[in-house]
Design a protein around this motif. Structure first.
Motif, PDB file in Angstrom:
ATOM      1  N   ALA A  10      63.494 -28.399  40.929  1.00 15.62           N
ATOM      2  CA  ALA A  10      62.786 -27.572  39.941  1.00 15.62           C
ATOM      3  C   ALA A  10      62.022 -28.457  38.952  1.00 15.62           C
ATOM      4  O   ALA A  10      60.915 -28.120  38.537  1.00 15.62           O
ATOM      5  CB  ALA A  10      63.768 -26.677  39.202  1.00 15.62           C
ATOM      6  N   GLY A  11      62.620 -29.592  38.578  1.00 23.11           N
ATOM      7  CA  GLY A  11      61.929 -30.520  37.690  1.00 23.11           C
ATOM      8  C   GLY A  11      60.688 -31.090  38.335  1.00 23.11           C
ATOM      9  O   GLY A  11      59.609 -31.106  37.737  1.00 23.11           O
ATOM     10  N   TRP A  12      60.820 -31.529  39.577  1.00 22.26           N
ATOM     11  CA  TRP A  12      59.659 -32.070  40.301  1.00 22.26           C
ATOM     12  C   TRP A  12      58.537 -31.024  40.386  1.00 22.26           C
ATOM     13  O   TRP A  12      57.374 -31.318  40.101  1.00 22.26           O
ATOM     14  CB  TRP A  12      60.071 -32.504  41.711  1.00 22.26           C
ATOM     15  CG  TRP A  12      58.905 -32.826  42.580  1.00 22.26           C
ATOM     16  CD1 TRP A  12      58.200 -34.002  42.624  1.00 22.26           C
ATOM     17  CD2 TRP A  12      58.265 -31.945  43.527  1.00 22.26           C
ATOM     18  NE1 TRP A  12      57.162 -33.892  43.530  1.00 22.26           N
ATOM     19  CE2 TRP A  12      57.193 -32.639  44.092  1.00 22.26           C
ATOM     20  CE3 TRP A  12      58.505 -30.632  43.924  1.00 22.26           C
ATOM     21  CZ2 TRP A  12      56.352 -32.079  45.054  1.00 22.26           C
ATOM     22  CZ3 TRP A  12      57.674 -30.065  44.871  1.00 22.26           C
ATOM     23  CH2 TRP A  12      56.621 -30.785  45.433  1.00 22.26           C
ATOM     24  N   GLY A  82      60.280 -28.030  32.647  1.00 22.36           N
ATOM     25  CA  GLY A  82      61.250 -28.578  33.579  1.00 22.36           C
ATOM     26  C   GLY A  82      62.614 -28.758  32.936  1.00 22.36           C
ATOM     27  O   GLY A  82      63.654 -28.462  33.538  1.00 22.36           O
ATOM     28  N   ALA A  83      62.615 -29.216  31.684  1.00 19.70           N
ATOM     29  CA  ALA A  83      63.873 -29.411  30.959  1.00 19.70           C
ATOM     30  C   ALA A  83      64.555 -28.082  30.669  1.00 19.70           C
ATOM     31  O   ALA A  83      65.774 -27.943  30.855  1.00 19.70           O
ATOM     32  CB  ALA A  83      63.602 -30.168  29.654  1.00 19.70           C
ATOM     33  N   VAL A  84      63.781 -27.092  30.220  1.00 19.83           N
ATOM     34  CA  VAL A  84      64.362 -25.787  29.864  1.00 19.83           C
ATOM     35  C   VAL A  84      64.909 -25.074  31.096  1.00 19.83           C
ATOM     36  O   VAL A  84      66.039 -24.558  31.083  1.00 19.83           O
ATOM     37  CB  VAL A  84      63.313 -24.911  29.139  1.00 19.83           C
ATOM     38  CG1 VAL A  84      63.817 -23.480  29.002  1.00 19.83           C
ATOM     39  CG2 VAL A  84      62.989 -25.492  27.771  1.00 19.83           C
ATOM     40  N   VAL A  85      64.116 -25.047  32.168  1.00 18.72           N
ATOM     41  CA  VAL A  85      64.576 -24.381  33.393  1.00 18.72           C
ATOM     42  C   VAL A  85      65.845 -25.057  33.921  1.00 18.72           C
ATOM     43  O   VAL A  85      66.810 -24.387  34.313  1.00 18.72           O
ATOM     44  CB  VAL A  85      63.461 -24.386  34.469  1.00 18.72           C
ATOM     45  CG1 VAL A  85      64.015 -23.971  35.827  1.00 18.72           C
ATOM     46  CG2 VAL A  85      62.327 -23.452  34.060  1.00 18.72           C
ATOM     47  N   SER A  86      65.854 -26.388  33.901  1.00 17.90           N
ATOM     48  CA  SER A  86      67.027 -27.127  34.379  1.00 17.90           C
ATOM     49  C   SER A  86      68.250 -26.846  33.517  1.00 17.90           C
ATOM     50  O   SER A  86      69.363 -26.672  34.030  1.00 17.90           O
ATOM     51  CB  SER A  86      66.724 -28.623  34.399  1.00 17.90           C
ATOM     52  OG  SER A  86      65.669 -28.909  35.302  1.00 17.90           O
ATOM     53  N   LEU A  99      72.783 -30.795  28.626  1.00 19.28           N
ATOM     54  CA  LEU A  99      71.894 -31.857  28.137  1.00 19.28           C
ATOM     55  C   LEU A  99      71.498 -32.795  29.265  1.00 19.28           C
ATOM     56  O   LEU A  99      70.336 -33.208  29.368  1.00 19.28           O
ATOM     57  CB  LEU A  99      72.567 -32.627  27.005  1.00 19.28           C
ATOM     58  CG  LEU A  99      71.688 -33.610  26.233  1.00 19.28           C
ATOM     59  CD1 LEU A  99      70.504 -32.885  25.595  1.00 19.28           C
ATOM     60  CD2 LEU A  99      72.499 -34.338  25.170  1.00 19.28           C
ATOM     61  N   PHE A 100      72.439 -33.132  30.136  1.00 19.13           N
ATOM     62  CA  PHE A 100      72.144 -33.996  31.280  1.00 19.13           C
ATOM     63  C   PHE A 100      71.146 -33.317  32.215  1.00 19.13           C
ATOM     64  O   PHE A 100      70.198 -33.939  32.698  1.00 19.13           O
ATOM     65  CB  PHE A 100      73.430 -34.339  32.030  1.00 19.13           C
ATOM     66  CG  PHE A 100      73.207 -35.109  33.298  1.00 19.13           C
ATOM     67  CD1 PHE A 100      72.876 -36.448  33.254  1.00 19.13           C
ATOM     68  CD2 PHE A 100      73.317 -34.481  34.530  1.00 19.13           C
ATOM     69  CE1 PHE A 100      72.658 -37.171  34.429  1.00 19.13           C
ATOM     70  CE2 PHE A 100      73.105 -35.189  35.709  1.00 19.13           C
ATOM     71  CZ  PHE A 100      72.776 -36.537  35.655  1.00 19.13           C
ATOM     72  N   ALA A 101      71.381 -32.042  32.480  1.00 15.15           N
ATOM     73  CA  ALA A 101      70.474 -31.291  33.357  1.00 15.15           C
ATOM     74  C   ALA A 101      69.069 -31.247  32.778  1.00 15.15           C
ATOM     75  O   ALA A 101      68.077 -31.435  33.497  1.00 15.15           O
ATOM     76  CB  ALA A 101      71.001 -29.870  33.563  1.00 15.15           C
ATOM     77  N   ALA A 102      68.959 -31.015  31.463  1.00 14.92           N
ATOM     78  CA  ALA A 102      67.647 -30.983  30.816  1.00 14.92           C
ATOM     79  C   ALA A 102      66.953 -32.333  30.928  1.00 14.92           C
ATOM     80  O   ALA A 102      65.734 -32.407  31.155  1.00 14.92           O
ATOM     81  CB  ALA A 102      67.805 -30.583  29.348  1.00 14.92           C
ATOM     82  N   VAL A 104      67.413 -34.631  33.301  1.00 14.99           N
ATOM     83  CA  VAL A 104      66.991 -34.825  34.692  1.00 14.99           C
ATOM     84  C   VAL A 104      65.734 -34.012  34.985  1.00 14.99           C
ATOM     85  O   VAL A 104      64.740 -34.529  35.515  1.00 14.99           O
ATOM     86  CB  VAL A 104      68.119 -34.431  35.671  1.00 14.99           C
ATOM     87  CG1 VAL A 104      67.602 -34.409  37.113  1.00 14.99           C
ATOM     88  CG2 VAL A 104      69.287 -35.404  35.549  1.00 14.99           C
ATOM     89  N   GLY A 105      65.770 -32.731  34.637  1.00 14.99           N
ATOM     90  CA  GLY A 105      64.620 -31.864  34.908  1.00 14.99           C
ATOM     91  C   GLY A 105      63.379 -32.285  34.151  1.00 14.99           C
ATOM     92  O   GLY A 105      62.275 -32.320  34.714  1.00 14.99           O
ATOM     93  N   GLY A 106      63.532 -32.619  32.872  1.00 17.22           N
ATOM     94  CA  GLY A 106      62.381 -33.015  32.061  1.00 17.22           C
ATOM     95  C   GLY A 106      61.782 -34.332  32.509  1.00 17.22           C
ATOM     96  O   GLY A 106      60.551 -34.479  32.587  1.00 17.22           O
TER      97      GLY A 106
END
Length: 199
Positions: A10-12, A82-86, A99-102, A104-106
């Motif tokens: 999703a980030g990509w 990307g950060a918000v969706v993640s 926070l880690f997910a954000a 990675v996604g961002g």
């Protein structure tokens, strides 16, 4: 199972077309294809807004120079999306710290945004609509295809996204000279307009 592969993918994809990611994930969650999508993305107003913005981007992204302007405007929007969706996906699953997910996604979205914006600058050193249209269409299809794949086979989708990201960063490196030429031309045009305004 961890949602890290979905978050990475999703980030990509957000770095290329954030609106398509929000729309597709929300739609897939709404019709019941996945339970990993937070309810906030499935809301009708979110789907409508993301769909309209995707259609606007689909047009703007195919016009030489306008596409690079659109990319510049979205330098903050895509990584933030990307950060918000993640973060929302991680919050829905509870297998990863939000926070880690954000992060990675961002970060992944920023990297893929750099690839997208950089390749468009390189293309626009010799502007003609055919290449822009072909590139934009390929990006839209890639985002749609890989996000759909991520719903059913998240690890495979993440591997493909990682490969595409690595190839894209290498292409941007190879095109560095053309990108610098585009930026120099843009700066010269801006300076010329400033001088004309003063006369």
């Amino acid at each position: 199972m961890s949602v890290l592969p979905l978050i990475f993918t999703a980030g990509w994809a957000s770095g290329i077309n954030a609106y398509a990611v929000v729309f597709l994930l929300g739609l897939f969650g709404r019709i019941g294809w996945t339970d990993d999508v937070p309810a906030g993305l499935e809301r009708t107003d979110v789907l409508v807004a993301a769909g309209v913005l995707f259609l606007i981007e689909a047009v703007a992204d195919k016009i030489p120079y306008l596409d690079s302007f659109w990319d510049a405007v979205h330098t903050v929007v895509r990584p933030a999306s990307g950060a918000v969706v993640s973060a929302l996906i991680a919050g829905q699953d509870d297998s990863l710290p939000t926070l880690f997910a954000a992060a990675v996604g961002g970060t992944t979205a920023l990297a893929s945004h750099i690839v997208k914006a950089g390749t468009r600058m390189a293309i626009n050193t010799s502007p003609e609509p055919v290449t822009n249209i072909a590139m934009s269409t390929a990006e839209d299809l890639s985002v749609g295809g890989i996000i759909t794949l991520a719903v059913f086979f998240p690890v495979l989708a993440a591997v493909i996204a990682a490969i595409l990201l690595a190839i894209g960063l290498w292409v941007v490196y190879l095109c560095a000279g053309r990108i610098r030429r585009y930026l120099r031309r843009r700066r010269e045009r801006r300076e010329t307009r400033a001088v004309d305004a003063l006369e």
